[in-house]
Scaffold this motif. Structure first.
Motif, mmCIF file in Angstrom:
data_model
loop_
_atom_site.group_PDB
_atom_site.id
_atom_site.type_symbol
_atom_site.label_atom_id
_atom_site.label_comp_id
_atom_site.label_asym_id
_atom_site.label_seq_id
_atom_site.Cartn_x
_atom_site.Cartn_y
_atom_site.Cartn_z
ATOM 1 N N TRP B 122 0.827 -1.201 0.000
ATOM 2 C CA TRP B 122 0.000 0.000 0.000
ATOM 3 C C TRP B 122 0.869 1.262 0.000
ATOM 4 C CZ3 TRP B 122 -0.927 3.769 3.862
ATOM 5 C CH2 TRP B 122 -1.970 4.658 3.546
ATOM 6 N N ILE B 128 5.373 6.226 -1.555
ATOM 7 C CA ILE B 128 6.416 6.488 -0.561
ATOM 8 C C ILE B 128 7.682 5.770 -1.001
ATOM 9 C CG2 ILE B 128 6.976 6.407 1.879
ATOM 10 C CD1 ILE B 128 4.355 7.790 1.256
ATOM 11 N N THR B 129 8.792 6.426 -0.894
ATOM 12 C CA THR B 129 10.073 5.798 -1.259
ATOM 13 C C THR B 129 10.193 4.472 -0.539
ATOM 14 O OG1 THR B 129 10.996 8.000 -1.069
ATOM 15 C CG2 THR B 129 12.514 6.213 -1.497
ATOM 16 N N ASP B 131 12.548 2.392 0.329
ATOM 17 C CA ASP B 131 13.484 1.977 1.373
ATOM 18 C C ASP B 131 13.188 2.634 2.712
ATOM 19 O OD1 ASP B 131 16.551 3.796 0.486
ATOM 20 O OD2 ASP B 131 14.462 4.415 0.498
ATOM 21 N N ALA B 132 12.768 3.880 2.704
ATOM 22 C CA ALA B 132 12.384 4.475 3.984
ATOM 23 C C ALA B 132 11.142 3.780 4.535
ATOM 24 C CB ALA B 132 12.120 5.968 3.805
ATOM 25 N N ILE B 136 10.635 1.892 8.181
ATOM 26 C CA ILE B 136 9.643 2.314 9.159
ATOM 27 C C ILE B 136 8.727 1.144 9.526
ATOM 28 C CG2 ILE B 136 7.669 3.822 9.504
ATOM 29 C CD1 ILE B 136 9.216 5.809 7.623
ATOM 30 N N VAL C 26 17.723 9.597 4.072
ATOM 31 C CA VAL C 26 16.510 9.261 3.331
ATOM 32 C C VAL C 26 16.508 9.935 1.966
ATOM 33 C CG1 VAL C 26 14.019 9.636 3.276
ATOM 34 C CG2 VAL C 26 15.088 8.739 5.329
ATOM 35 N N ALA C 197 12.236 7.503 10.095
ATOM 36 C CA ALA C 197 10.847 7.943 10.213
ATOM 37 C C ALA C 197 10.685 9.464 10.280
ATOM 38 C CB ALA C 197 10.165 7.263 11.400
ATOM 39 N N ALA C 200 11.308 10.810 6.792
ATOM 40 C CA ALA C 200 10.269 10.420 5.838
ATOM 41 C C ALA C 200 9.001 11.211 6.104
ATOM 42 C CB ALA C 200 10.006 8.924 5.931
ATOM 43 N N ARG C 203 9.484 14.721 4.862
ATOM 44 C CA ARG C 203 9.459 14.780 3.418
ATOM 45 C C ARG C 203 8.050 14.780 2.861
ATOM 46 N NH1 ARG C 203 12.298 11.720 -0.918
ATOM 47 N NH2 ARG C 203 12.160 9.841 0.303
ATOM 48 N N LEU C 204 7.135 14.158 3.593
ATOM 49 C CA LEU C 204 5.768 14.077 3.100
ATOM 50 C C LEU C 204 5.028 15.399 3.209
ATOM 51 C CD1 LEU C 204 4.576 10.644 4.499
ATOM 52 C CD2 LEU C 204 4.681 11.323 2.110
ATOM 53 N N PHE C 250 5.124 9.582 11.406
ATOM 54 C CA PHE C 250 5.133 9.240 9.987
ATOM 55 C C PHE C 250 3.719 8.975 9.486
ATOM 56 C CE2 PHE C 250 6.563 7.778 6.008
ATOM 57 C CZ PHE C 250 5.899 6.614 5.708
ATOM 58 N N LEU C 254 1.584 10.946 6.702
ATOM 59 C CA LEU C 254 0.983 10.237 5.574
ATOM 60 C C LEU C 254 -0.464 10.667 5.399
ATOM 61 C CD1 LEU C 254 2.158 8.122 3.734
ATOM 62 C CD2 LEU C 254 1.198 6.363 5.177
#
Lengths: 270, 334, 280
Positions: B122, B128-129, B131-132, B136, C26, C197, C200, C203-204, C250, C254
């Motif tokens: 998903w 979403i990249t 590897d990150a 996570i 990242v 985390a 990431a 970045r979102l 994270f 999202l």
């Protein structure tokens, strides 16, 4: 291969549209077995979109597409590109514009060409005698028989392209699509490719080539379609490939016409 | 049951099961009192012991299956996803253990692996990249597992047992289910092998020909997950990861011929598993050095990798000097 | 300072520093590399604990070796970066496990090395983390443009005449140092959560490079604090709590990014017929 009375590919009022909205429209063309169609247009004109649309990778959003006896109707605003059954029957071979392939992958040229047989084999069967014969024949057609056992990544750029062409041919397609195959080819490879296309026409394969190279279109192809976002013209090469038509297609860029060739500045030999 | 042992390093000649002298075949099971052990004793004789024989069978099956799947892991560059899955099953193992005892290990792991696979897919589709995202998901799930384990008794040993495994205390009733699950994984991969290789080699070509990337990826990820689920509860998550990653890498060093990769990987894995088991046994019994089985086998794998790497380097230099070309500076393909 | 207050200070400093360098990790897609370092330095940590020196020191020594090994394997044509990280990860971790079982009576509980033990963090650990964070910030202040350039447009960077390897080495060194500094707080297995985390998540929701570099440490520090407080309040281990807090951020990011995306999304694609689209 026997020539069939019905055309191999026919587009009637067709449009292929990417989910983002861009695409190519107004397509009305017919390709018979044993003939070659040149798709000509500037960068971004939609030539690749057309080819991928025939493959089923870009949705057909208007009109009709006929592949042999299979008819596909366009649906409005299709959400994702479904792959219609026609590509699964293996009647189409495709040579993409450029491939980012891992040069260190441990696979031989012969094995790459064999991948072209997978559609016919399906999931459970493994290559047999007939497949090995087809692979050999495909390699002969492109002139790479001596390099069959060589690792694919060790071949030169031009040889790799011919290898991928052999892969497209190994499936014994009735329709062969080539996306800008002549880009960056040196003279030797170019001539080899021209010879191959001529041989394929004699075998009864229908060929669609997208290219900038107008001289090539005259050399190898019987039909031409000029495309720039939409189809501007379609017909026999001698009738359609005129200075005026080409200028319109390339948005009025100054075009030179010399004795045998139409040359568009910036696109010579590309 | 033996897996509740309180120390990570299980003594090799006494499992906490009711091993009798007849089982063990020695008179005096004291540390270092076995006496000088011959090579043959370590390599072959040791496996007369039932727990050693079980360990060997399980390891050989795992080695072959993980070797085959591992070649595809290598060709597709799925090392990190495999790492993610081995961490992700941890909470499943912990919860399964807490809820259902040993019988709960595999179902728990399966649920966790499935959940992780769904979330990862998903996230991938959400752009979403990867590897990150993998990092996570794996640590989140692992954290849940640690918290679950920390609430129970024998926290430390439980944690380590789940990580480093219990190769020498595999219950007899686990052997057949493990073999069956591994069989399913390898069959799934072999059936789709041609398409998997095409996708590994030429992603867009695979799409152009009509193969579904989603289906192929699901099959491969499922096969990896099956191996992880089946093996993690017995040999530990660390060992599973080594089994999936190292043999494939070794095979690439050994040969450039596509179809030889698979027997090379499986053979290497089987050989190293055998040597690792024998080495640990010899070390423990003869040398009085108490080595944890799972980690010893991994050490054997990595040592084997180092040897093959060295051999490859030597071979390449020989070839280069023969051909009279300067040594090419190899740049990474990925 | 009581142990709880010290843990909070450590959480803030370590969380911020890790989040900051994590942004570089990242953005440059080196997460697996960082993961390999977190696991691979485990034997160094065990050895240091056995000898009695600070754990980060042992981990740092190990990381130097590992970075060298990974770089070496990654350069081999048939192997590559993924294989390199995998080998180092499994090999290092196994070495740590063997070492741990060989050393009788480790002064430190093994699992604290694996999942952290921020409640017993020392002043030395905090100082180390602070220094590393400082060095990282100064480095980015000085080389930020080059780092950004090489991260987002590698071919362009090379074409412009820069050399890759100094930047790569710099970021690698920062990554290794950061991994080492995070070990006391979250341990070898969970460190990657604190690295990946917050970045990431940033970045979102943040569109600019500079913005990400500013937001990630904030999220990292917040995760640390929330984790420590939750650990005390719910009586669970601190390491996993911190990792889950970071994951929580994270997930929030999202959700926010998806909701934002939805708001702009529904632009209807005009349906064309062939006739309408055909130009004269």
């Amino acid at each position: 291969m026997a020539l069939t009375p019905s055309p191999v590919l026919r587009l009637i009022g067709a449009a292929f549209t990417h989910p983002g909205g861009s695409g190519v429209t107004g397509l009305d063309l017919t390709v018979e077995a044993g003939t070659a169609l040149a798709l000509i247009g500037p960068n971004g004109a939609g030539k690749s979109t057309l080819l991928r649309g025939v493959l089923g990778l870009v949705p057909l959003t208007a009109g009709t597409m006929e592949l042999g006896s299979v008819e596909v109707r366009g649906a409005d605003g299709a959400s994702g590109p479904p792959v219609p059954k026609h590509t699964r029957n293996g009647m189409i071979g495709f040579l993409p514009q450029s491939s980012e392939l891992d040069p260190d992958f441990p696979i031989s040229l012969e094995q790459v060409v064999m991948q072209g047989r997978y559609r016919r084999l399906g999931l459970l069967r493994w290559p047999g005698r007939a497949d090995r014969v087809a692979v050999r024949r495909a390699l002969e057609t492109v002139g790479l028989t001596s390099l069959a056992k060589r690792r694919f990544g060790e071949l030169s750029g031009g040889q790799r392209q011919r290898g991928l062409l052999a892969r497209a041919l190994a499936g014994e397609p009735r329709l062969l699509l080539l996306d800008e195959p002549f880009n960056g080819l040196d003279q030797t490879n170019r001539d080899a490719l021209v010879d191959t296309l001529r041989a394929l026409k004699l075998q009864g394969v229908a060929v669609v080539v997208s290219t900038h190279d107008l001289e090539l279109a005259k050399e190898v192809c019987d039909l031409v379609a000029l495309v720039n976002g939409t189809q501007l013209a379609f017909g026999p090469v001698d009738e359609v490939l005129t200075l005026g038509n080409v200028q319109e297609c390339f948005d009025g860029v100054e075009v030179e016409l010399d004795e045998h060739t139409l040359v568009v500045p910036g696109h010579e030999g590309h | 049951m033996a897996w509740r042992s309180n120390s990570t390093s299980t003594r090799w000649w006494y499992q906490g099961t009711k091993a009798t002298d007849a089982d063990i075949g020695i008179c005096d099971p004291g540390v270092g009192e076995w006496g000088p052990m011959t090579l043959v004793d370590a390599l072959f004789g040791a496996f007369a012991l039932p727990f050693m024989a079980r360990a060997l069978i399980v390891m050989l099956v795992l080695a072959v299956v993980a070797g085959v799947v591992g070649v595809l892991v290598n060709l597709r560059g799925l090392e990190f996803i495999s790492d993610g899955l081995t961490h992700a099953v941890f909470p499943g193992l912990a919860i399964g253990l807490a809820v259902g005892g040993t019988a709960g290990l595999v179902p728990g792991a399966a649920v966790a692996a499935l959940a992780a696979a769904v979330v990862l897919t998903w996230l991938d589709r959400a752009g979403i990249t990867s590897d990150a995202a993998i990092a996570i998901v794996l640590t989140a799930m692992f954290s849940v597992g640690v918290i679950v384990v920390s609430r129970g008794d024998e926290y430390a040993s439980e944690l380590e047992a789940l990580l480093f495994g219990r190769v020498l205390t595999i219950p007899p009733e686990s052997v057949v289910p493990l073999i069956l699950v591994c069989l399913v994984a390898v069959v799934a991969v072999v059936v789709t092998m041609k398409q998997q290789l095409l996708r590994a080699f030429d992603r867009s070509g695979s799409r152009a020909v009509g193969d579904s990337a989603l289906v192929l990826d699901l099959v491969l990820n499922a096969a990896v997950a099956l191996v992880v689920v089946a093996a993690a509860s017995t040999v530990g998550t660390l060992l599973v990861l080594a089994l999936l990653i190292v043999p494939g890498a070794v095979a690439r060093l050994m040969t450039e011929r596509l179809w030889w990769l698979f027997p090379a990987a499986a053979g290497f894995a089987a050989l190293m598993a055998w040597l690792g088991l024998a080495l640990g046994f010899a070390g423990s019994v003869a040398g009085g050095v108490d080595l944890p089985a799972g980690s010893t086998i991994v050490a054997a794998f990595v040592a084997g990798y180092g040897i093959v790497l060295l051999g490859r380097w030597i071979a390449d230099r020989r070839l280069a000097t023969k051909a009279g070309v300067p040594q090419p500076a190899g740049t990474a393909a990925r | 300072m009581g142990y709880f207050e010290r843990a909070l200070v450590a959480a803030i400093i370590i969380g911020a520093g890790t989040g900051f360098v994590g942004a570089l990790v990242v953005l440059r897609r080196r997460t697996f590399f960082a993961q390999a370092l977190t696991h691979g330095t485990y034997p160094g940590a065990v050895a240091a604990a056995a000898i009695g020196v600070s754990v980060p020191l042992g981990a740092a020594a190990a990381s130097v070796v590992l970075v060298g090994v990974m770089a070496g394997i990654a350069r081999i044509r048939r192997q590559g970066a993924q294989v390199a990280a995998g080998i180092v990860l499994t090999g290092g971790f196994a070495a740590g496990a063997i070492l741990q079982s060989l050393i009788p009576g480790l002064p430190v509980q093994a699992e604290s090395l694996l999942v952290g033990s921020i409640l017993t963090v020392t002043d030395g650990d905090i100082l180390l983390a602070a220094s590393i964070a400082l060095v990282a910030v100064v480095t980015v202040a000085v080389f930020g443009k080059e780092i950004a350039f090489s991260t987002f447009d590698q071919p362009g960077f090379r074409a412009a005449g820069y050399r890759e390897w100094p930047i790569e080495l710099l970021v690698l060194a920062l990554t290794a140092a950061t991994v080492v500094s995070a070990l006391p707080a979250v341990g070898a297995i969970l460190a990657i959560a604190l690295i990946a985390a917050p970045a990431a998540a940033a970045r979102l929701v943040v569109p600019t490079y500079r913005g990400i570099l500013l937001t990630a440490p904030l999220i990292g520090a917040a995760s640390g604090v929330i984790g420590v407080i939750a650990s005390r309040g719910l009586a669970v281990a601190a390491g996993p709590s911190i990792a889950l807090a970071a994951t929580g951020f994270f997930v929030m990011a999202l959700v926010i990014s998806k909701v934002r995306g939805l708001a702009w999304k529904r632009v209807p694609i005009p349906v064309e017929t062939a006739e309408d689209a055909r130009t004269a």
